[in-house]
Design a protein around this motif. Structure first.
Motif, PDB file in Angstrom:
ATOM      1  N   ASP A  10     -12.528  18.071 -71.965  1.00 47.97           N
ATOM      2  CA  ASP A  10     -11.245  18.723 -71.674  1.00 47.97           C
ATOM      3  C   ASP A  10     -10.088  17.938 -72.279  1.00 47.97           C
ATOM      4  O   ASP A  10      -9.541  17.036 -71.660  1.00 47.97           O
ATOM      5  N   THR A  32      -7.210  30.150 -74.915  1.00 41.13           N
ATOM      6  CA  THR A  32      -7.935  31.332 -74.448  1.00 41.13           C
ATOM      7  C   THR A  32      -7.249  32.043 -73.282  1.00 41.13           C
ATOM      8  O   THR A  32      -7.504  33.222 -73.046  1.00 41.13           O
ATOM      9  N   CYS A  46     -13.581  25.946 -78.452  1.00 43.13           N
ATOM     10  CA  CYS A  46     -13.246  26.896 -77.373  1.00 43.13           C
ATOM     11  C   CYS A  46     -13.970  28.226 -77.514  1.00 43.13           C
ATOM     12  O   CYS A  46     -14.539  28.717 -76.548  1.00 43.13           O
ATOM     13  N   GLU A  47     -13.942  28.801 -78.661  1.00 42.38           N
ATOM     14  CA  GLU A  47     -14.602  30.103 -78.855  1.00 42.38           C
ATOM     15  C   GLU A  47     -15.395  30.079 -80.153  1.00 42.38           C
ATOM     16  O   GLU A  47     -14.871  30.371 -81.228  1.00 42.38           O
ATOM     17  N   VAL A  62     -17.831  27.378 -77.425  1.00 44.17           N
ATOM     18  CA  VAL A  62     -17.979  25.966 -77.119  1.00 44.17           C
ATOM     19  C   VAL A  62     -19.332  25.515 -77.676  1.00 44.17           C
ATOM     20  O   VAL A  62     -20.364  26.104 -77.362  1.00 44.17           O
ATOM     21  N   PHE A 101     -16.439  30.508 -74.001  1.00 44.13           N
ATOM     22  CA  PHE A 101     -15.687  29.639 -73.091  1.00 44.13           C
ATOM     23  C   PHE A 101     -15.791  30.124 -71.643  1.00 44.13           C
ATOM     24  O   PHE A 101     -15.868  29.320 -70.714  1.00 44.13           O
ATOM     25  N   ASN A 113      -9.875  26.892 -66.423  1.00 47.21           N
ATOM     26  CA  ASN A 113     -10.959  25.927 -66.219  1.00 47.21           C
ATOM     27  C   ASN A 113     -10.811  25.396 -64.797  1.00 47.21           C
ATOM     28  O   ASN A 113      -9.841  24.693 -64.494  1.00 47.21           O
ATOM     29  N   CYS A 139      -8.214  24.280 -74.522  1.00 44.56           N
ATOM     30  CA  CYS A 139      -8.951  25.552 -74.482  1.00 44.56           C
ATOM     31  C   CYS A 139      -8.311  26.535 -73.512  1.00 44.56           C
ATOM     32  O   CYS A 139      -8.326  27.754 -73.753  1.00 44.56           O
ATOM     33  N   LEU A 192     -17.467  20.279 -70.296  1.00 42.45           N
ATOM     34  CA  LEU A 192     -16.470  20.441 -71.354  1.00 42.45           C
ATOM     35  C   LEU A 192     -15.727  19.143 -71.598  1.00 42.45           C
ATOM     36  O   LEU A 192     -15.378  18.433 -70.655  1.00 42.45           O
TER      37      LEU A 192
END
Length: 862
Positions: free
Chosen positions: A630, A645, A552-553, A555, A598, A649, A641, A628
């Motif tokens: 997911d 975050t 996620c942080e 990606v 992200f 999305n 994610c 992504l």
């Protein structure tokens, strides 16, 4: 007798097996795993047979360079996708032909071979394109647009049996009886070994091919004790499908299907579980009889090498497909006591077939079908070598009505009937494979009075010429097979291929595209796209790609799958850039591994790849889309994610209201629109019945039921496409299981996809035949019983005794309802000598309970 390309449903086999009475509905027998050696006894003795075949791709284009294996014999297909193998070692009732080339799923065909005739074979290879890339250690679902679906628990092993961690490339192909090409796509033929070790003929309801590979191309399998759920939609023409159906997998070592488990019909889909991957088949076995059909024209002449289909209502409008041999005969197994529709096609006019009905047959039989084809014409003659001997390994290429027909020749004679369908002219030429010689091209005219074309004797005396000295014989430069070399101009430069030193116009002469140095450019395909380099003006095989991002942080994007499956030409160099302008100028190349924040990753960014061939020097640029992976660990509708975050999305339905725990379905994010239904499982099989429609009011959420449609679906794509709706009463397949709820407002056109999680919990285990025996010291028939011994037995039978509440009751109804407990651990019986009381065990976290009797016995003899 021979049996050529076998198609579906009870496929024409010639195996002489016992027609045992299979009960309906079918219940798989419980038996030891059958022996392959014992089953092979059905195949008969080993014999020698010859084969002529053609390999095509899904676009019906010939595939060159395919390795063919029959017994101990091998061959490679030529530019026309044709192969010839003489005197292969096979069984008298079973020949297994394997076709393999990089970039394609392994193909095969099984048939009953003729020892005296050339056996014709056609196989369509399926391109091995990656459907989706998933990650080990994580549950995932891979779906096709038609509703086909495969689930994974994340546990995989390599071919050596070692655990695998990393990206997994999943290729999924669905084969439907609705597809007219299924006959040449499917492996083997529909001949199988059931769980009892007996041979049976099958009716197919659809197939699924699944292949798993690492980012480096190594094959993978499910780990031991792992199971995957496979879902296959029903074909459109299926009527009255059974509620349960056996599952069969294709044994690509032995060449036939094996029974392994069963599938359940849910809505318009069959759903089952498997423990490994190959081709899987949803099939029903049927009793059969041996039928030989001889096709003759209205003058009594046999119709050799003629395609025919068989259909019956039992086969749900699907059929079996094959070719007659040189005597016009085809033999095999068909459903007993069923009327059969026979359809005979002329290769020159497929829209005007001959159709009739035969049967039903309750015993083995030979029958003749008179085929009354409109404008029937017989093509006959004798094909000789240059020294006047019969050609024994060759073929005649007949071209009529824009259709090229290959007629195998094994003894010099040619005798083929066809429907002219208004044809006015024809051409033909003979090719002697044994001596590398060919005939001239002969032409002729057909009019309304033509009934026979007798070409007499003709000889192959012309050594394969190479007019442009490019190492490709002129006869192989007839790409369209119309016997006319002058209209084959691949690069459109006005020079026919047989006179053009650079056939594809890529600036490299054909003779210089012989990269393996064997003086044969036709077998050089550096980009493995099925087109030889000398006919391919783009030897890079460069396509648009896509990469899944993990984490996620930031990606991070895994390029391994991209290199393994799309940009995998060893002779190419690949460099990636953020913009197309940078790629063109070859500046600011991306350093791998590549990652993005992200907030940028959710915008579906695009990068570019520039490929350069180290062999040909060609270069090209293509887009690469970033997406992504997911994952939604707690199935609450928000991706992991999004929860970590707090960033939305746009590819998902819910919007996060903040950061939270991706493993907690009840975290602060708003999941109030999703449902959760838990049930207790009384028989410990992990599946109970849920009433899905009881949730309609919840998902209406105060809306008007006249405007809003609520339906329940097994996959998100199904819900989006409004396909595969589940029945109101539904038994879960997995535990827990996510059901996708389609909420469509007809008045506004708004569509929502919501989630309903179904979960099943086991109640506590209560051992059977619980009892306590106490001594009657004063012989009055009464004693004091310590009930704690029963509690100890129950706690020992369960893994979480601290979560179990145990109570005792005088009546079974009270125990089931959990009311009126005795309330003491020491109980004095109130009925002399023996009394039955009841124990209730309840899990405090789930509320699931079990109740059983406890016998209190007074021993007066102690």
């Amino acid at each position: 007798m021979k049996n050529l390309i076998k198609y579906f449903s009870i496929g024409l086999l010639i195996f002489m097996f016992s027609c045992e009475d299979e009960s309906f509905p079918y219940v798989p027998p419980v038996a030891e795993i059958p022996s392959d050696a014992d089953f092979a006894e059905n195949f008969g003795s080993q014999v020698s047979a010859s084969f002529l075949g053609r390999i095509i791709d899904e676009n019906n284009s010939p595939v060159e360079g395919v390795t063919i294996e029959i017994g101990n014999s091998t061959a490679t297909t030529d530019a026309f996708g044709v192969f010839s193998i003489q005197n292969a070692n096979v069984f008298e009732r079973f020949a297994y032909i394997k076709a393999e080339k990089d970039g394609y799923i392994k193909g095969s065909r099984a048939l009953v071979p003729s020892e005296s005739e050339i056996n014709q074979v056609q196989i369509m290879l399926l391109e091995k394109t990656v459907t989706e890339t998933i990650s080990s250690g994580e549950s995932s679902v891979v779906s096709l647009s038609n509703g086909s679906e495969v689930t994974f628990d994340g546990n995989f092993i390599t071919t050596s049996g070692s655990s695998y961690n990393g990206s997994v490339n999943v290729t999924v192909k669905h084969l439907s009886p609705d597809d007219n090409n299924m006959n040449v796509m499917m492996p083997g033929m529909l001949y199988a070994q059931n769980m009892s070790g007996n041979e049976v003929a099958l009716e197919t309801y659809g197939m699924l091919a699944v292949e798993l590979t690492t980012s480096g191309g190594e094959s993978l399998q499910l780990a031991e004790n792992s199971r995957s759920r496979i879902t296959v939609p029903l074909a459109a023409d299926v009527t009255n499908p059974p509620s349960t159906i056996p599952l069969w997998y294709f044994d690509d070592i032995n060449g036939y299907w094996k029974e392994d488990g069963q599938a359940i019909l849910q809505g318009n889909q069959y759903i089952g579980e498997v423990s490994h991957f190959t081709f899987w088949n949803y099939d029903y076995p049927y009793p059969a009889v041996n039928l030989c059909i001889t096709l003759r024209d209205t003058n009594g002449n046999p119709l050799p090498y003629t395609a025919l289909d068989l259909y019956s209502e039992l086969l749900n409008s699907t059929g079996t497909y094959g070719f007659t041999d040189s005597s016009g005969t085809e033999c095999g197994l068909v459903p007993a006591d069923e009327e059969l529709t026979v359809t005979v096609y002329s290769p020159l006019c497929l829209d005007s077939p001959f159709t009739t009905t035969i049967g039903p047959f309750s015993f083995d039989v030979n029958t003749t079908v008179i085929v009354d084809l409109e404008d029937n014409i017989t093509f006959e003659g004798n094909f000789l070598t240059c020294d006047g001997q019969d050609v024994t390994n060759g073929y005649v290429q007949l071209f009529i009505n824009e259709v090229s027909q290959v007629i195998p020749v094994t003894d010099g004679s040619i005798d083929v009937a066809f429907n002219a369908c208004g044809a006015t002219s024809y051409t033909y030429k003979g090719i002697d494979l044994e001596n590398n010689q060919e005939t001239e091209v002969f032409t002729g005219v057909i009019d309304d009075t033509t009934t026979t074309i007798n070409v007499g004797s003709f000889s192959a005396c012309t050594v394969f010429e190479d007019s442009d000295s490019d190492s490709v014989p002129d006869t192989l430069e007839d790409v369209d097979g119309d016997n006319n070399l002058d209209n084959d101009d691949t690069d459109g430069d006005g020079i026919p291929n047989y006179l053009d030193q650079d056939d594809d116009g890529d600036g490299i002469n054909t003779i210089d595209e012989d990269y393996d140095g064997d003086e044969d450019p036709t077998n050089d395909d550096t980009d493995s796209d099925g087109i030889s380099n000398y006919l391919d003006d783009n030897d890079l095989n460069l396509f648009i790609g896509e990469i899944g991002g993990n984490g996620c942080e930031p990606v991070t994007y895994d390029f391994g799958a991209l290199f393994a499956n799309i940009y995998n030409i060893d002779s190419n160099e690949y460099v990636f850039y953020v913009t197309e302008a940078d790629a063109d100028a070859e500046i600011n190349a991306i350093t791998l591994p590549y990652s993005l924040p992200f907030t940028e990753a959710v915008q579906n960014p695009e990068i570019y790849v520039k490929a350069t061939s180290t062999i040909t020097g060609q270069s090209g640029i293509a887009s690469v889309f970033l997406f992504l992976n997911d994952f939604d660990s707690d199935n609450d509708g928000l991706t992991d994610c999004e929860e970590l975050t707090g960033v939305d999305n746009p590819n998902t339905n819910l919007i996060p209201s903040g950061t939270s725990d991706p493993n907690d379905p009840n975290d602060p994010n708003d999941t109030s629109n999703n449902g959760y239904d838990a049930r207790c499982d009384s028989n410990f099989d992990g599946s109970v019945q849920f009433n899905l429609t009881s949730w309609n009011a919840f998902f209406l959420n105060g809306g008007n039921s006249n405007d809003i449609e609520i339906s329940y679906h097994p996959c998100e794509m199904c819900a989006l496409n409004n396909g595969g709706a589940l029945n109101g009463l539904y038994n879960n397949i997995t535990n827990p299981e996510t059901i996708y709820v389609r909420r469509f407002d007809n008045s506004t056109g708004d569509l929502q996809i919501l989630l309903l999680t179904l979960e099943v919990f086991d109640p506590p285990i209560i051992p059977d035949n619980l009892s306590i025996i106490e001594c009657d010291g004063d012989n009055d028939g009464f004693a004091t019983f310590n009930l704690n011994s029963i509690k100890t037995e129950i706690n020992n039978a369960n893994q979480n005794p601290n979560l179990i509440n145990i109570t005792f009751h005088l009546a079974l109804g009270d125990a089931i309802d959990g009311v009126n407990p005795i309330g003491v651990d020491s109980f004095n019986n109130t009925q002399s000598t023996q009394q039955t009381i009841y124990v209730r065990a309840e899990f405090t976290d789930t509320g699931c309970s079990s109740s059983d009797p406890v016998e209190l016995i007074v021993d007066s003899g102690c």
